[in-house]
Motif scaffolding. Structure first.
Motif, PDB file in Angstrom:
ATOM      1  N   LEU A   1       0.795  -1.082   0.047  1.00 39.80           N
ATOM      2  CA  LEU A   1       0.105   0.152   0.041  1.00 39.80           C
ATOM      3  C   LEU A   1       0.850   1.159   0.102  1.00 39.80           C
ATOM      4  O   LEU A   1       0.522   2.237  -0.531  1.00 39.80           O
ATOM      5  N   CYS A   2       1.956   1.134   0.726  1.00 44.13           N
ATOM      6  CA  CYS A   2       2.422   2.448   0.956  1.00 44.13           C
ATOM      7  C   CYS A   2       4.068   2.396   0.306  1.00 44.13           C
ATOM      8  O   CYS A   2       4.868   3.530   0.697  1.00 44.13           O
ATOM      9  N   GLN A   3       4.320   1.450  -0.233  1.00 45.98           N
ATOM     10  CA  GLN A   3       5.598   1.236  -1.052  1.00 45.98           C
ATOM     11  C   GLN A   3       6.884   1.373  -0.165  1.00 45.98           C
ATOM     12  O   GLN A   3       7.621   2.016  -0.430  1.00 45.98           O
ATOM     13  N   ALA A   4       6.580   0.601   1.003  1.00 46.92           N
ATOM     14  CA  ALA A   4       7.651   0.300   2.054  1.00 46.92           C
ATOM     15  C   ALA A   4       8.384  -0.786   1.869  1.00 46.92           C
ATOM     16  O   ALA A   4       8.059  -1.737   1.374  1.00 46.92           O
ATOM     17  N   ASP A   5       9.505  -0.753   2.415  1.00 41.96           N
ATOM     18  CA  ASP A   5      10.352  -2.026   2.840  1.00 41.96           C
ATOM     19  C   ASP A   5       9.815  -2.756   3.710  1.00 41.96           C
ATOM     20  O   ASP A   5       9.482  -2.121   4.731  1.00 41.96           O
ATOM     21  N   GLY A   6       9.480  -4.057   3.730  1.00 40.08           N
ATOM     22  CA  GLY A   6       8.912  -4.727   4.823  1.00 40.08           C
ATOM     23  C   GLY A   6      10.190  -5.618   5.621  1.00 40.08           C
ATOM     24  O   GLY A   6      10.944  -6.199   4.919  1.00 40.08           O
ATOM     25  N   PHE A   7       9.882  -5.836   6.992  1.00 42.81           N
ATOM     26  CA  PHE A   7      10.794  -6.654   7.590  1.00 42.81           C
ATOM     27  C   PHE A   7       9.800  -7.729   8.481  1.00 42.81           C
ATOM     28  O   PHE A   7       8.816  -7.134   9.309  1.00 42.81           O
ATOM     29  N   LEU A   8      10.045  -8.851   8.430  1.00 42.60           N
ATOM     30  CA  LEU A   8       9.065 -10.044   9.233  1.00 42.60           C
ATOM     31  C   LEU A   8       9.966 -10.531  10.325  1.00 42.60           C
ATOM     32  O   LEU A   8      11.129 -10.661  10.188  1.00 42.60           O
ATOM     33  N   PHE A   9       9.474 -10.843  11.330  1.00 42.33           N
ATOM     34  CA  PHE A   9       9.782 -11.721  12.442  1.00 42.33           C
ATOM     35  C   PHE A   9       9.750 -13.232  11.831  1.00 42.33           C
ATOM     36  O   PHE A   9       8.700 -13.775  11.641  1.00 42.33           O
ATOM     37  N   ALA A  10      10.992 -13.774  11.488  1.00 43.70           N
ATOM     38  CA  ALA A  10      10.879 -14.956  10.895  1.00 43.70           C
ATOM     39  C   ALA A  10      10.835 -16.161  12.134  1.00 43.70           C
ATOM     40  O   ALA A  10      11.777 -16.895  12.182  1.00 43.70           O
ATOM     41  N   ALA A  11       9.695 -15.956  12.979  1.00 42.89           N
ATOM     42  CA  ALA A  11       9.617 -16.894  14.018  1.00 42.89           C
ATOM     43  C   ALA A  11       8.243 -17.064  14.321  1.00 42.89           C
ATOM     44  O   ALA A  11       7.545 -16.025  14.164  1.00 42.89           O
ATOM     45  N   PRO A  12       7.938 -18.306  15.049  1.00 37.54           N
ATOM     46  CA  PRO A  12       6.440 -17.990  15.294  1.00 37.54           C
ATOM     47  C   PRO A  12       6.260 -17.271  16.842  1.00 37.54           C
ATOM     48  O   PRO A  12       7.385 -16.819  17.401  1.00 37.54           O
ATOM     49  N   ILE A  13       5.030 -16.978  17.274  1.00 32.68           N
ATOM     50  CA  ILE A  13       5.003 -16.096  18.324  1.00 32.68           C
ATOM     51  C   ILE A  13       5.234 -16.767  19.581  1.00 32.68           C
ATOM     52  O   ILE A  13       5.439 -16.068  20.505  1.00 32.68           O
ATOM     53  N   TYR A  14       4.597 -17.848  19.626  1.00 35.79           N
ATOM     54  CA  TYR A  14       4.923 -18.795  21.016  1.00 35.79           C
ATOM     55  C   TYR A  14       5.877 -19.919  20.402  1.00 35.79           C
ATOM     56  O   TYR A  14       5.676 -20.603  19.379  1.00 35.79           O
ATOM     57  N   VAL A  15       6.694 -20.040  21.448  1.00 32.61           N
ATOM     58  CA  VAL A  15       7.833 -21.134  21.315  1.00 32.61           C
ATOM     59  C   VAL A  15       7.642 -22.113  22.283  1.00 32.61           C
ATOM     60  O   VAL A  15       6.910 -21.939  23.587  1.00 32.61           O
ATOM     61  N   SER A  16       8.611 -23.324  22.657  1.00 33.93           N
ATOM     62  CA  SER A  16       8.336 -24.225  23.636  1.00 33.93           C
ATOM     63  C   SER A  16       8.817 -23.819  25.041  1.00 33.93           C
ATOM     64  O   SER A  16       8.200 -24.418  26.058  1.00 33.93           O
ATOM     65  N   SER A  17       9.800 -22.842  24.862  1.00 27.26           N
ATOM     66  CA  SER A  17      10.252 -22.645  26.372  1.00 27.26           C
ATOM     67  C   SER A  17      11.269 -21.179  26.403  1.00 27.26           C
ATOM     68  O   SER A  17      11.217 -20.561  25.132  1.00 27.26           O
ATOM     69  N   GLN A  18      11.112 -20.768  27.645  1.00 23.79           N
ATOM     70  CA  GLN A  18      12.027 -19.136  27.643  1.00 23.79           C
ATOM     71  C   GLN A  18      13.312 -19.443  26.983  1.00 23.79           C
ATOM     72  O   GLN A  18      13.929 -18.436  26.248  1.00 23.79           O
ATOM     73  N   LYS A  19      13.853 -20.756  27.414  1.00 25.39           N
ATOM     74  CA  LYS A  19      15.256 -20.810  26.712  1.00 25.39           C
ATOM     75  C   LYS A  19      15.400 -20.778  25.085  1.00 25.39           C
ATOM     76  O   LYS A  19      15.844 -20.262  24.497  1.00 25.39           O
ATOM     77  N   ALA A  20      14.228 -21.518  24.392  1.00 28.04           N
ATOM     78  CA  ALA A  20      14.154 -21.414  23.124  1.00 28.04           C
ATOM     79  C   ALA A  20      13.789 -20.061  22.588  1.00 28.04           C
ATOM     80  O   ALA A  20      14.446 -19.595  21.408  1.00 28.04           O
TER      81      ALA A  20
ATOM     82  N   ASP B   1      14.938 -17.251  23.863  1.00 25.40           N
ATOM     83  CA  ASP B   1      16.125 -16.300  24.019  1.00 25.40           C
ATOM     84  C   ASP B   1      17.160 -16.908  22.821  1.00 25.40           C
ATOM     85  O   ASP B   1      17.698 -16.120  22.402  1.00 25.40           O
ATOM     86  N   ILE B   2      17.217 -18.064  22.750  1.00 22.62           N
ATOM     87  CA  ILE B   2      18.216 -18.512  21.432  1.00 22.62           C
ATOM     88  C   ILE B   2      17.630 -18.179  19.922  1.00 22.62           C
ATOM     89  O   ILE B   2      18.292 -17.516  19.344  1.00 22.62           O
ATOM     90  N   ILE B   3      16.287 -18.123  19.899  1.00 22.82           N
ATOM     91  CA  ILE B   3      15.829 -17.553  18.460  1.00 22.82           C
ATOM     92  C   ILE B   3      16.139 -16.268  18.383  1.00 22.82           C
ATOM     93  O   ILE B   3      16.429 -15.561  17.316  1.00 22.82           O
ATOM     94  N   LEU B   4      16.102 -15.313  19.599  1.00 22.52           N
ATOM     95  CA  LEU B   4      16.176 -13.931  19.385  1.00 22.52           C
ATOM     96  C   LEU B   4      17.675 -13.443  19.299  1.00 22.52           C
ATOM     97  O   LEU B   4      17.907 -12.308  19.011  1.00 22.52           O
ATOM     98  N   GLN B   5      18.433 -14.434  19.474  1.00 24.76           N
ATOM     99  CA  GLN B   5      19.977 -14.164  19.151  1.00 24.76           C
ATOM    100  C   GLN B   5      20.227 -14.744  17.699  1.00 24.76           C
ATOM    101  O   GLN B   5      21.466 -14.221  17.138  1.00 24.76           O
ATOM    102  N   GLU B   6      19.661 -15.282  16.988  1.00 25.88           N
ATOM    103  CA  GLU B   6      19.629 -15.419  15.529  1.00 25.88           C
ATOM    104  C   GLU B   6      19.649 -14.297  14.805  1.00 25.88           C
ATOM    105  O   GLU B   6      18.905 -13.224  15.091  1.00 25.88           O
ATOM    106  N   ASP B   7      20.816 -13.964  14.052  1.00 21.83           N
ATOM    107  CA  ASP B   7      20.941 -12.574  13.348  1.00 21.83           C
ATOM    108  C   ASP B   7      19.810 -12.180  12.686  1.00 21.83           C
ATOM    109  O   ASP B   7      19.377 -10.662  13.027  1.00 21.83           O
ATOM    110  N   ALA B   8      18.987 -12.959  11.910  1.00 20.43           N
ATOM    111  CA  ALA B   8      18.019 -12.440  11.304  1.00 20.43           C
ATOM    112  C   ALA B   8      16.894 -11.836  12.083  1.00 20.43           C
ATOM    113  O   ALA B   8      16.263 -10.750  11.998  1.00 20.43           O
ATOM    114  N   VAL B   9      16.571 -12.799  13.162  1.00 16.93           N
ATOM    115  CA  VAL B   9      15.378 -12.325  14.349  1.00 16.93           C
ATOM    116  C   VAL B   9      15.903 -11.134  15.024  1.00 16.93           C
ATOM    117  O   VAL B   9      14.964 -10.277  15.165  1.00 16.93           O
TER     118      VAL B   9
END
Length: 341
Positions: free
Chosen positions: A174-193, A195-203
């Motif tokens: 709609l706005c001719q913008a650059d889009g950036f996505l969270f390449a992860a599910p909203i809920y994961v199996s544990s707090q440790k998981a 934390d690990i996902i949020l350390q991935e470069d893309a995320v």
């Protein structure tokens, strides 16, 4: 009062027969000023079908309505909301006859606000939900200059109606913008998981971009029909446990109590999204939320001091303004690091 109606499709996107009929009916009704009965006779159908086609054209975004007038009681409520909850801005729209029409009205109110506030160079963080979809459907299709749009939360592996990825891609188109996505599910199996996902470069890069957005647009969800509850929570038992822990609704998948504080529940520690604490630090947060079912969650978000701008409906605004303890709750929120204006 005037109406601005857009029924023109993309030039390179050929119409199917149903969409062509919707456009023809909308043109006769909004531009040609024909009655529904006259249109029915013209297309060889009946008024009921004409009514359905008009509703479908508004729902799909084929028809966009702009009303260039302000309703006095709504304006008074806007002023009262700003004063009571320390808001920078409030937009109050008339309540619809049902949930869908109320959502459509909220979407129009939010879209009108955003179309005036978007600026080149901004990063816009987007939440998720039916109300945000209604907002995008009411947005004009035009460029605002270089914009970035980023999801404020991860997505769901299964959601047949809409997902976070759709919201970001639709806004970008709609706005001719650059889009950036969270390449992860909203809920994961544990707090440790999480934390690990949020350390991935893309995320991590997306997360940091979202945390430092110039403008955030989101809604909140209730505990009955929100998409997060319907498709993100695995069992009725978990839903009951969240409610027993004091939850009245969620924002960005984080469940909060009646004062807007995150509840103490494992699910909140497994959520891949910008935190509620981070949300408070974003300069401008637009909360688009209304309707009876969302009242408790909307009030909690305001008590928590998260939004700087509220878009809501007239009845919700009346109830919020009638809250006797609201001002004290907002004042008390300052000691928790909530924004003040």
């Amino acid at each position: 009062m005037s109406k601005s109606i857009s029924t023109a499709p993309e030039a390179d996107n050929p119409l199917d027969l149903e969409e062509e009929l919707q456009a023809r009916v909308a043109w006769h009704y909004y531009v040609g000023n024909l009655t529904q009965q006259e249109i029915a006779e013209r297309i060889g159908s009946n008024r009921a079908r004409v009514n359905r086609l008009l509703a479908a054209s508004r729902e799909s975004g084929l028809v966009q309505v702009t009303i260039n007038s302000r309703i006095a009681p709504c304006v008074a409520l806007e002023e009262a909301l700003m004063k009571r909850y320390g808001l920078e801005r409030a937009i109050v729209v008339p309540e619809g006859v049902d949930r869908d029409t109320t959502q459509a009205a909220l979407g129009i109110g939010a879209a009108n606000f955003l179309s005036k506030e978007l600026r080149a160079g901004q990063t816009v963080g987007l939440g998720w939900g039916r109300t945000i979809r209604a907002t995008l459907r009411a947005m004009p299709h035009r460029s605002y200059g270089p914009l970035a749009v980023v999801s404020l939360q991860g997505g769901l592996p299964h959601c047949p109606s809409i997902n976070t990825f759709d919201i970001v891609s639709d806004f970008a188109d709609l706005c001719q913008a650059d889009g950036f996505l969270f390449a992860a599910p909203i809920y994961v199996s544990s707090q440790k998981a999480r934390d690990i996902i949020l350390q991935e470069d893309a995320v991590r890069e997306t997360y940091e971009r979202a945390r430092h957005a110039d403008l955030a647009v989101l809604t909140c969800g209730d505990l009955t029909e929100s998409l997060v509850v319907t498709y993100g929570i695995s069992s009725p038992e978990q839903r009951r446990a969240i409610e027993a822990a004091g939850a009245v609704g969620d924002m960005l998948g984080h469940f909060m109590d009646e004062y807007g504080e995150p509840i103490d529940h494992p699910l909140n520690r497994r959520t891949v999204a910008v935190s509620l604490a981070d949300l408070r630090s974003i300069q401008r947060v637009v909360l688009v939320s209304g309707g009876e079912q969302k009242y408790d969650a909307t009030r909690a978000a305001l008590r928590g001091g998260y939004p700087s701008v509220l878009v809501t409906d007239e009845r919700t605004a009346q109830r919020l303004c009638a809250e006797p303890e609201a001002s004290a709750a907002v004042a008390a929120g300052a000691k928790h690091g909530r924004r003040t204006r």
